[in-house]
Design an enzyme around this catalytic site. Structure first.
Site, PDB file in Angstrom:
ATOM      1  N   THR A  80       0.837  -1.204   0.000  1.00  0.00           N
ATOM      2  CA  THR A  80       0.000   0.000   0.000  1.00  0.00           C
ATOM      3  C   THR A  80       0.869   1.251   0.000  1.00  0.00           C
ATOM      4  O   THR A  80       0.606   2.217  -0.730  1.00  0.00           O
ATOM      5  CB  THR A  80      -0.935   0.006   1.218  1.00  0.00           C
ATOM      6  OG1 THR A  80      -1.845  -1.092   1.112  1.00  0.00           O
ATOM      7  CG2 THR A  80      -1.727   1.303   1.300  1.00  0.00           C
ATOM      8  N   CYS A 336      -8.831  -6.204  -0.316  1.00  0.00           N
ATOM      9  CA  CYS A 336      -8.389  -4.963   0.318  1.00  0.00           C
ATOM     10  C   CYS A 336      -9.473  -4.307   1.160  1.00  0.00           C
ATOM     11  O   CYS A 336      -9.181  -3.508   2.036  1.00  0.00           O
ATOM     12  CB  CYS A 336      -7.931  -3.968  -0.752  1.00  0.00           C
ATOM     13  SG  CYS A 336      -6.613  -4.580  -1.806  1.00  0.00           S
TER      14      CYS A 336
END
Length: 394
Positions: A80, A336
């Site tokens: 990320t 996610c």
């Protein structure tokens, strides 16, 4: 079938996308680096130099697999973080070209959020800038509209384009080469999210920035990989630090373990790719026999280890729980964003069922017997969940 307690040998873990078991060689490398690489690699003393050598070796090993120069490879705190930093730094470096960031509708939420944030910045000259275009749509297989993506990239005021190599949720491979050619001709750098593909398929050469996820290929979590071609103009973002890609530095043992794991999986990747592709094809064929199911993603142009399907009249969370009771760990919705219990934006963009979704990601250790056992249990699990919802007779 008896219920399997988490952590017992009877358990079958089929939720390996983004967090696969550590490769045995990664464990060995981590333990070695704990002894030799614990010091700060930025220090000049012997301990620091020893850690720096391990870190440099890790970067060199990763660069060899990615087809990059060693100096183009950076370790970051996470995948990320890689995506956020890549978007922010590339957008900041190209403010004079514009502020628009082109993405597909099925990029990771982290990338879409980073793109929206980066595009909101002011132009240094004070000139009015067009907002980033809406994410480029995809078809029912999850493949981006190539012509629309190319057209968006060629538009004036584009700072950056971003396109995943393949979607980690449904497995569909994207037309990265064609988009990269168009972006290169327009002078726009292309960020490729290869978090779901590195370690599973051959790494494409058609990228300007590339983010990869060690936790997906059997390396540790807590470290990410970001490669940036030297030709790409970037600008530092975040707090001042001698390493703008990872302010404060990264764990040398984690980075070293990630590199060793990547070398290990790359050594037999072709054989593993063929083996898992055959298992996924078997899995997709068996699942398609269940009534009111939609097997999603491209049946041909896809990752070798990912299978996704959605069931009508089924609650996804209830199905995951039912399968878990019988010893099978699977994913549901977006890897996610599944904890938010919101419908997957990927499935929604594809126009397929967003509820009753199950995602399977096979590890390199997953066996044919485990896949067959799962296929034997799944129909009954679906029936039980439908009965719980009062739709068993439909």
């Amino acid at each position: 079938m008896s219920h399997a307690t988490p952590g017992t040998p009877d358990r079958v873990h089929l939720d390996n996308g983004g967090r696969a078991p550590w490769h045995p060689l990664a464990r060995q490398a981590f333990e070695q680096a704990l002894g030799d690489g614990w010091a700060d690699p930025r220090r000049l003393h012997a301990e620091g130099r020893r850690a720096a050598r391990l870190l440099d070796g890790a970067r060199e090993a990763v660069a060899a697999v990615l087809g990059a120069r060693t100096q183009e490879v950076h370790f970051t705190p996470s995948h990320t973080s890689s995506l956020h930093t890549a978007v922010a730094s590339a957008a900041a470096g190209r403010r004079r070209a514009g502020t628009a960031i082109v993405t597909s509708a099925v990029e990771r939420s982290a990338l879409l959020q980073a793109a929206a944030h980066a595009a909101g910045g002011a132009h240094p000259t004070g000139a009015a800038q067009a907002a980033s275009p809406s994410p480029v749509p995809v078809d029912r297989l999850g493949r981006v509209d190539t012509d629309a993506m190319i057209s968006a990239v060629r538009a004036p005021g584009v700072a950056l384009a971003a396109l995943q190599y393949a979607n980690g949720e449904v497995g569909t491979v994207q037309p990265v080469e064609a988009v990269h050619d168009a972006a290169r001709a327009a002078g726009v750098p292309l960020l490729v999210d290869a978090g779901a593909s590195v370690g599973h398929v051959a790494v494409p050469a058609t990228w300007d920035l590339l983010a990869a996820d060690p936790a997906d290929w059997g390396g540790p979590a807590g470290v990410g990989v970001l490669a940036v071609r030297q030709r790409v103009r970037t600008a530092p973002v975040g707090p001042e630090d001698e390493d703008p890609w990872a302010p404060g530095g990264v764990s040398v043992p984690l980075a070293f373990a990630a590199a060793v794991a990547l070398q290990a999986v790359e050594a037999d990747r072709a054989a593993q790719e063929a083996r898992r592709r055959e298992l996924v094809e078997r899995l997709r064929a068996e699942v398609s026999r269940i009534p009111d199911v939609e097997v999603v993603g491209d049946p041909d142009g896809r990752l070798p280890h990912v299978a996704t399907f959605s069931f009508l009249y089924v609650d996804g969370e209830a199905l995951v729980t039912e399968l878990d009771r019988h010893g099978f760990a699977v994913g549901s919705g977006s890897a996610c964003t599944s904890s938010t219990l919101e419908p997957s934006h990927v499935l929604a963009a594809m126009g397929v069922l967003t509820h009753g979704n199950v995602r399977i990601a096979l590890d390199r250790t997953t066996t044919a017997d485990e896949v067959d056992r799962f296929c034997a249990v799944l129909p009954g699990a679906v029936t039980r969940v439908r009965e719980m919802l009062g739709v068993g007779g439909l």
